[in-house]
Design an enzyme around this catalytic site. Structure first.
Site: not given
Length: 228
Positions: A117, A172, A206
């Site tokens: 991320s 995600d 995610h």
């Protein structure tokens, strides 16, 4: 090292099972610490590789920039303004961490830099703007920050032919798959396209999954083979 009372904690480290001849530096995402990723790497470790998972400062990134790799995410829309000074400052801190490993005896071309991320975004930006050659980059569930400044920002980089493993979950909700697709196309415009792998995982949100961790393990073993 960090030099005031607000020092970030020392990184979570998975030491090599024998003499370390290579290293992985992996940056966690927003609001996390390095501990979870260190635990994940312990499960796929390669004996000669040391895994370093620094913790971003939990305080504001402006409180103690030497001890943080955090930067502000203003918005993830493609036209959004970005925290340019924060990203550049964070990248310098990661380069200093790489320099420290080089001083410890592991050459930069035996170091894989990666992240998840926000950490993945920072690993891409750092690798593509640094003068030291890396063994590879792992960019998980992320995007290329300051993308409008590329390829100019990468013009003097030593990593224009670096091997990149980019991974993204197809489900995600935080960093949608389209960001991964846009990123890989942008990367291929100034990095050797043959060296860029893009893997996606059905139903993965995610986060990570066992198949992704196996792909990471294979990438590390290929880019950081044992040396006699």
């Amino acid at each position: 090292m960090c030099g005031n009372n607000m020092s970030a904690p020392l990184p979570a480290i998975v030491p090599a099972a024998r003499k370390a001849t290579a290293a992985v530096i992996f940056l966690h995402g927003l609001g996390d610490t390095g501990h979870g990723w260190a635990e994940a790497f312990a499960g796929i470790r390669t004996p000669h590789v040391k895994y370093i998972c620094p913790h971003a400062s939990l305080s504001s990134p402006f409180t103690n920039p030497l001890c943080s790799y955090r930067f502000d995410i203003i918005s993830l829309s493609p036209e959004a303004e970005e925290d340019e000074s924060g990203i550049k400052r964070a990248a310098e801190n990661i380069k200093a961490l790489i320099d420290q490993e080089v001083k410890n005896g592991i050459p930069s071309h035996r170091i894989v830099l990666g992240g998840f991320s926000q950490g993945g975004a920072l690993s891409l930006y750092t690798a593509l703007t640094m003068h030291q050659k890396l063994a590879g980059v792992m960019a998980l569930s992320c995007w290329l920050p300051l993308r409008s400044s590329f390829p100019q920002a990468a013009a003097s980089s030593s990593n224009k032919d670096v091997h990149i493993l980019q991974c993204h979950g197809e489900a995600d909700p935080l960093v949608p798959l389209v960001f991964g697709c846009l990123t890989v196309e942008k990367l291929k415009s100034f990095v050797d396209p043959a060296n860029v792998q893009f893997k996606t995982y059905p139903r993965m949100p995610h986060s990570s999954c066992p198949q992704e961790m196996m792909d990471i393990k294979q990438f590390i073993e290929k880019q950081l083979p044992p040396i006699n």
